[in-house]
Design a protein around this motif. Sequence first.
Motif, PDB file in Angstrom:
ATOM      1  N   CYS A 666       0.832  -1.207   0.000  1.00  0.00           N
ATOM      2  CA  CYS A 666       0.000   0.000   0.000  1.00  0.00           C
ATOM      3  C   CYS A 666       0.869   1.260   0.000  1.00  0.00           C
ATOM      4  O   CYS A 666       1.921   1.309   0.648  1.00  0.00           O
ATOM      5  CB  CYS A 666      -0.916  -0.019   1.223  1.00  0.00           C
ATOM      6  N   SER A 667       0.434   2.281  -0.724  1.00  0.00           N
ATOM      7  CA  SER A 667       1.166   3.549  -0.760  1.00  0.00           C
ATOM      8  C   SER A 667       1.002   4.328   0.540  1.00  0.00           C
ATOM      9  O   SER A 667       1.785   5.238   0.832  1.00  0.00           O
ATOM     10  CB  SER A 667       0.682   4.404  -1.936  1.00  0.00           C
ATOM     11  N   ILE A 668      -0.028   4.000   1.302  1.00  0.00           N
ATOM     12  CA  ILE A 668      -0.255   4.608   2.616  1.00  0.00           C
ATOM     13  C   ILE A 668       0.437   3.744   3.668  1.00  0.00           C
ATOM     14  O   ILE A 668       0.344   2.517   3.620  1.00  0.00           O
ATOM     15  CB  ILE A 668      -1.771   4.701   2.915  1.00  0.00           C
ATOM     16  N   PRO A 669       1.133   4.341   4.646  1.00  0.00           N
ATOM     17  CA  PRO A 669       1.823   3.524   5.670  1.00  0.00           C
ATOM     18  C   PRO A 669       0.814   2.792   6.558  1.00  0.00           C
ATOM     19  O   PRO A 669       0.115   3.414   7.369  1.00  0.00           O
ATOM     20  CB  PRO A 669       2.637   4.551   6.463  1.00  0.00           C
ATOM     21  N   LEU A 670       0.726   1.468   6.420  1.00  0.00           N
ATOM     22  CA  LEU A 670      -0.247   0.664   7.167  1.00  0.00           C
ATOM     23  C   LEU A 670       0.453  -0.339   8.065  1.00  0.00           C
ATOM     24  O   LEU A 670       1.537  -0.841   7.758  1.00  0.00           O
ATOM     25  CB  LEU A 670      -1.165  -0.104   6.200  1.00  0.00           C
ATOM     26  N   LYS A 671      -0.204  -0.648   9.180  1.00  0.00           N
ATOM     27  CA  LYS A 671       0.165  -1.757  10.047  1.00  0.00           C
ATOM     28  C   LYS A 671      -1.085  -2.602  10.271  1.00  0.00           C
ATOM     29  O   LYS A 671      -2.186  -2.053  10.386  1.00  0.00           O
ATOM     30  CB  LYS A 671       0.696  -1.275  11.402  1.00  0.00           C
ATOM     31  N   VAL A 672      -0.924  -3.917  10.321  1.00  0.00           N
ATOM     32  CA  VAL A 672      -2.048  -4.794  10.666  1.00  0.00           C
ATOM     33  C   VAL A 672      -1.721  -5.444  12.002  1.00  0.00           C
ATOM     34  O   VAL A 672      -0.592  -5.889  12.227  1.00  0.00           O
ATOM     35  CB  VAL A 672      -2.294  -5.853   9.576  1.00  0.00           C
ATOM     36  N   TYR A 673      -2.720  -5.508  12.886  1.00  0.00           N
ATOM     37  CA  TYR A 673      -2.428  -6.008  14.231  1.00  0.00           C
ATOM     38  C   TYR A 673      -3.643  -6.674  14.859  1.00  0.00           C
ATOM     39  O   TYR A 673      -4.788  -6.229  14.683  1.00  0.00           O
ATOM     40  CB  TYR A 673      -1.959  -4.876  15.148  1.00  0.00           C
ATOM     41  N   HIS A 674      -3.358  -7.745  15.579  1.00  0.00           N
ATOM     42  CA  HIS A 674      -4.288  -8.389  16.491  1.00  0.00           C
ATOM     43  C   HIS A 674      -3.438  -9.050  17.567  1.00  0.00           C
ATOM     44  O   HIS A 674      -2.319  -9.496  17.286  1.00  0.00           O
ATOM     45  CB  HIS A 674      -5.153  -9.431  15.766  1.00  0.00           C
ATOM     46  N   PRO A 675      -3.904  -9.117  18.819  1.00  0.00           N
ATOM     47  CA  PRO A 675      -3.075  -9.749  19.867  1.00  0.00           C
ATOM     48  C   PRO A 675      -2.600 -11.156  19.512  1.00  0.00           C
ATOM     49  O   PRO A 675      -1.519 -11.570  19.931  1.00  0.00           O
ATOM     50  CB  PRO A 675      -4.010  -9.755  21.080  1.00  0.00           C
ATOM     51  N   ALA A 676      -3.394 -11.901  18.742  1.00  0.00           N
ATOM     52  CA  ALA A 676      -2.983 -13.257  18.369  1.00  0.00           C
ATOM     53  C   ALA A 676      -1.765 -13.251  17.464  1.00  0.00           C
ATOM     54  O   ALA A 676      -1.035 -14.253  17.375  1.00  0.00           O
ATOM     55  CB  ALA A 676      -4.132 -13.984  17.679  1.00  0.00           C
ATOM     56  N   PHE A 677      -1.485 -12.129  16.788  1.00  0.00           N
ATOM     57  CA  PHE A 677      -0.337 -12.061  15.882  1.00  0.00           C
ATOM     58  C   PHE A 677       0.986 -12.201  16.635  1.00  0.00           C
ATOM     59  O   PHE A 677       2.006 -12.552  16.045  1.00  0.00           O
ATOM     60  CB  PHE A 677      -0.345 -10.749  15.093  1.00  0.00           C
ATOM     61  N   ILE A 678       0.974 -11.921  17.944  1.00  0.00           N
ATOM     62  CA  ILE A 678       2.169 -12.130  18.760  1.00  0.00           C
ATOM     63  C   ILE A 678       2.617 -13.581  18.632  1.00  0.00           C
ATOM     64  O   ILE A 678       3.814 -13.887  18.530  1.00  0.00           O
ATOM     65  CB  ILE A 678       1.885 -11.790  20.235  1.00  0.00           C
ATOM     66  N   TYR A 679       1.647 -14.504  18.629  1.00  0.00           N
ATOM     67  CA  TYR A 679       1.950 -15.933  18.524  1.00  0.00           C
ATOM     68  C   TYR A 679       2.109 -16.367  17.069  1.00  0.00           C
ATOM     69  O   TYR A 679       2.886 -17.270  16.775  1.00  0.00           O
ATOM     70  CB  TYR A 679       0.855 -16.753  19.212  1.00  0.00           C
ATOM     71  N   TYR A 680       1.378 -15.740  16.169  1.00  0.00           N
ATOM     72  CA  TYR A 680       1.505 -16.079  14.745  1.00  0.00           C
ATOM     73  C   TYR A 680       2.901 -15.775  14.219  1.00  0.00           C
ATOM     74  O   TYR A 680       3.350 -16.395  13.248  1.00  0.00           O
ATOM     75  CB  TYR A 680       0.492 -15.302  13.901  1.00  0.00           C
ATOM     76  N   ASP A 681       3.594 -14.816  14.838  1.00  0.00           N
ATOM     77  CA  ASP A 681       4.922 -14.425  14.359  1.00  0.00           C
ATOM     78  C   ASP A 681       5.906 -15.595  14.331  1.00  0.00           C
ATOM     79  O   ASP A 681       6.886 -15.569  13.578  1.00  0.00           O
ATOM     80  CB  ASP A 681       5.503 -13.315  15.239  1.00  0.00           C
ATOM     81  N   GLN A 682       5.662 -16.610  15.151  1.00  0.00           N
ATOM     82  CA  GLN A 682       6.588 -17.747  15.184  1.00  0.00           C
ATOM     83  C   GLN A 682       6.671 -18.433  13.826  1.00  0.00           C
ATOM     84  O   GLN A 682       7.706 -18.975  13.455  1.00  0.00           O
ATOM     85  CB  GLN A 682       6.148 -18.750  16.248  1.00  0.00           C
ATOM     86  N   TYR A 683       5.563 -18.396  13.056  1.00  0.00           N
ATOM     87  CA  TYR A 683       5.557 -19.082  11.767  1.00  0.00           C
ATOM     88  C   TYR A 683       6.542 -18.454  10.782  1.00  0.00           C
ATOM     89  O   TYR A 683       7.025 -19.124   9.871  1.00  0.00           O
ATOM     90  CB  TYR A 683       4.158 -19.049  11.154  1.00  0.00           C
ATOM     91  N   LEU A 684       6.810 -17.173  10.966  1.00  0.00           N
ATOM     92  CA  LEU A 684       7.657 -16.465  10.017  1.00  0.00           C
ATOM     93  C   LEU A 684       9.141 -16.728  10.242  1.00  0.00           C
ATOM     94  O   LEU A 684       9.959 -16.461   9.369  1.00  0.00           O
ATOM     95  CB  LEU A 684       7.379 -14.957  10.090  1.00  0.00           C
ATOM     96  N   VAL A 685       9.491 -17.235  11.428  1.00  0.00           N
ATOM     97  CA  VAL A 685      10.922 -17.404  11.734  1.00  0.00           C
ATOM     98  C   VAL A 685      11.296 -18.822  12.102  1.00  0.00           C
ATOM     99  O   VAL A 685      12.486 -19.153  12.119  1.00  0.00           O
ATOM    100  CB  VAL A 685      11.354 -16.457  12.878  1.00  0.00           C
ATOM    101  N   ILE A 686      10.318 -19.683  12.400  1.00  0.00           N
ATOM    102  CA  ILE A 686      10.666 -21.002  12.943  1.00  0.00           C
ATOM    103  C   ILE A 686      11.457 -21.828  11.940  1.00  0.00           C
ATOM    104  O   ILE A 686      12.472 -22.438  12.274  1.00  0.00           O
ATOM    105  CB  ILE A 686       9.392 -21.748  13.422  1.00  0.00           C
ATOM    106  N   VAL A 687      11.006 -21.850  10.683  1.00  0.00           N
ATOM    107  CA  VAL A 687      11.732 -22.629   9.674  1.00  0.00           C
ATOM    108  C   VAL A 687      13.092 -22.000   9.403  1.00  0.00           C
ATOM    109  O   VAL A 687      14.123 -22.695   9.345  1.00  0.00           O
ATOM    110  CB  VAL A 687      10.914 -22.720   8.371  1.00  0.00           C
ATOM    111  N   GLN A 688      13.122 -20.676   9.269  1.00  0.00           N
ATOM    112  CA  GLN A 688      14.382 -19.968   9.009  1.00  0.00           C
ATOM    113  C   GLN A 688      15.376 -20.219  10.132  1.00  0.00           C
ATOM    114  O   GLN A 688      16.551 -20.518   9.882  1.00  0.00           O
ATOM    115  CB  GLN A 688      14.106 -18.478   8.872  1.00  0.00           C
ATOM    116  N   ASN A 689      14.930 -20.095  11.394  1.00  0.00           N
ATOM    117  CA  ASN A 689      15.814 -20.326  12.535  1.00  0.00           C
ATOM    118  C   ASN A 689      16.314 -21.761  12.574  1.00  0.00           C
ATOM    119  O   ASN A 689      17.492 -22.019  12.843  1.00  0.00           O
ATOM    120  CB  ASN A 689      15.079 -20.003  13.838  1.00  0.00           C
ATOM    121  N   THR A 690      15.411 -22.703  12.330  1.00  0.00           N
ATOM    122  CA  THR A 690      15.800 -24.110  12.381  1.00  0.00           C
ATOM    123  C   THR A 690      16.817 -24.439  11.313  1.00  0.00           C
ATOM    124  O   THR A 690      17.849 -25.063  11.584  1.00  0.00           O
ATOM    125  CB  THR A 690      14.549 -25.002  12.215  1.00  0.00           C
TER     126      THR A 690
END
Length: 851
Positions: A666-690
């Motif tokens: 998006c050309s407008i500065p956006l952030k998407v957030y929900h408290p559950a995303f704190i836990y969803y973040d693991q999916y983005l790094v778990i494979v990379q870290n492993t």
Amino acid sequence: MAGPRDPAERCSCRNTNCVERPLRRLFEGLASGVAACPWPFVLVPLLLSGGLGAGFVFLPQRQANDIEEQFTPTWGPAKAERDFVRRHFPTNDSERFSAPRLPTEGAYAALIAVATNGTSVLEPAAWADVLRLNAAVHDAEYERLCARTAGGCASPNPLLSRRGDAGPPAPGSLRFPVNGSEFLGAALGGVETDGGRLLRARALKLLYYLREDGPEAQDSRQWLESFLQSISSKVAELRLGSIQVTYFTSLSRQQEFEGNAKSVIPLFSVTYFLTISFAVISCLRLSCIRNNIWLASCGVLSSCLAVLSSFGLMLFCGVPFVVTVANAPFLILGVGVDDMFIMIASWEQSLMKKEKSNVKSLLAETYAEAALSVTITTLTDVLAFFIGTWTAFPSVRSFCLYTGTAFVFCYVYTLTFFGAVLVLNHKREQGNRHWLTCMRVDVGKDQAENSCLYNACCIGSCSGQPSQPEGEHPMSTFLKKYYGPFITNKWIKVLMVLLYGAYLGGSIYGCTQIREGIDLRNLANDASYVIPYYDDEDKYFSTYGPRVMVVIAESVDYWNESVRLAIESCTQNLENISYVDKNYSESWLRVYTGLAKRGLVNIDSKTDFLNNLNVLFRIIPSFEWDINKTQDEIEASRFFIQTVNVTSAVDEKNLLSQLREAAKQCSIPLKVYHPAFIYYDQYLVIVQNTVQNVVIAAGAMLVVSLLLIPNPLCCLWVTFAIASVIVGVAGFMTFWKVNLDSISMINLVICIGFSVDFSAHISYAFVTSGESSANKRSIEALSLLGYPVLQGAVSTILGIVVLAASNTYIFRTFFKIMFLVILFGALHGLVFIPVFLTVFGNFGRSSNTKS
């Protein structure tokens, strides 16, 4: 068959011994010191362990079992997004509470009422039970502490707020999932509709939010604790015949997780009993003089001292103690006993050589042979763990620090404490002293006159004749005469290659099916009350997922029509994601623009846009909470989109990545957030870290192997074993329904070290053999170290097998993956590697090494 050559002669035959030879000399020097004066090497580890063990007084302060802190990435984007929301959209639980607008889960108690016998909660009997249940929870203390809006407590369910004590809504009288301005998708579950009209619902959710941002925060926590203690009895007293109730609070997940460590404590005694029993049985001898029971017991004690020293040191240093660290003693015990078996096997090989008569020579040869092999495996294990600390997950970091340090102490105590015990035990044998009483046993012709029982107890022979030292162990004989020739038969080799192909194919297929992420229910005990609640939530309330905040993170010119069109375009892009239902979005800007199109307000200039916002707030007051406005600009604002059908970890991962990608475009500065995303973040790094940890550790293992195993080709086979075992464990853990998460990631790090252990022992014995052919060298390697490797595998499995009986996912997962690691590691060390070495082992071997 030619026996192993002298160490110095063997080293001279290699062109890669620049590290091996100095290490051998170092170990021989250490052995001489231990043999000359063993008691300091016994007492110092005991005293050191006692001193470092004092660090356990800090255990209560060092416990760090916060789920979010330990099991989510340290630098997860959602944590920064939450901080932004907190700064720009502060909450006020005392006056204007709104659950979707909370930056956290909030403080709440939740009840799910499910109608019995397949009926609807909207039927009169079930509805009456729901009202009685609500009245029992909604006491005077809750009235004082509840999160408030519009002058009263926030309703636990939209239907209760609109109907009060009236009867249930008539079938078809309500629309679903949105009825007027009320979203019912998260309030009713298992619904049946007709043309958008609600006919029946199997389940109803009640959410009781409390204030958590003021002086009442501590009182709210106490109310929740009281709720957990009393809700079961309250439900029983109410005799609710038409509904079944499950419950949960914002404290539940954390409390249940913290209780996991206590559940494993009783298993420690069982583990140590099994391991000591196995070690003792493995070291039993018929001779009451040459019985090695004390050696076995001291080998286990050495591992215990390593745990005490390492954990105490880490606690002194302030390293957080996470519940996953409770797995470490089981692992260390198995590894320590494995090293003990290697040392004993080498010691007994030295004893069989008649020319090595004095204890210094015996221990020097033992250390020269066994210590280098133990060094290779320990160094690879320790490297694997310390490389594992380079992770975004604090729970993994703590586990690796505690366990890696314990392995160092285990290694040091094996070479000092256990070596000294070997010397003292040998002196006892040389003095013909009984293994239990240490009393001197006189053997001679007069003993024949004593009773059979006396002779059996004191001499080990009913006949009264002194027992002679046992020769080669029966298992070593079996491996040399039967198993070795069998496994090196050419047709068996072909069969083993085919078997390996099947193993590798199944493993690769399993890797393609791997599932990511930790299911939060798995942090609780199997018998916990939260499991039925999660089950009901998944069954009845999984259609509508998180209500996601979309935050415009910077000040933009909302009064500029092109900016508004850009925001609308970005909103539509988000709504076009398959996990988003555009019919249930909530945007203050859309409503405001709609008012302008109808001519009710003017928004084409900055002054008019800002001044006329009060008109919008009078129509929908909650929109005021979505705009962070100063006197002359809007610093940030937000709107909401509704997600749907987020029912699995794959859905959660895809939802988060697609939302963030759309926001990024998006050309407008956006952030998407929900408290559950704190836990969803693991999916983005778990494979990379492993993958990162595995690749770096495997590279380090290769370097260590090249330095310490004097044959480059065999180093490559050890590295091959690492990769092969890792692929096998990763693939087969999928078949065993184990996800790739921060808990299993710990075990894959362990996998690297253990996959080296078994193959390195056999490979090292192979390349240092003086036999002429590859088949004979493979047989000799199996006869010398096959039994200690097998003992080590069995002892490690015994060290963790009790975890299979645990009712906690964390410990069961540890058992499952470690079982696979040991099984596949032993399979490679005792089957695949001996076969492959016979095929490729002659390459790179100097001609002067052949006899």
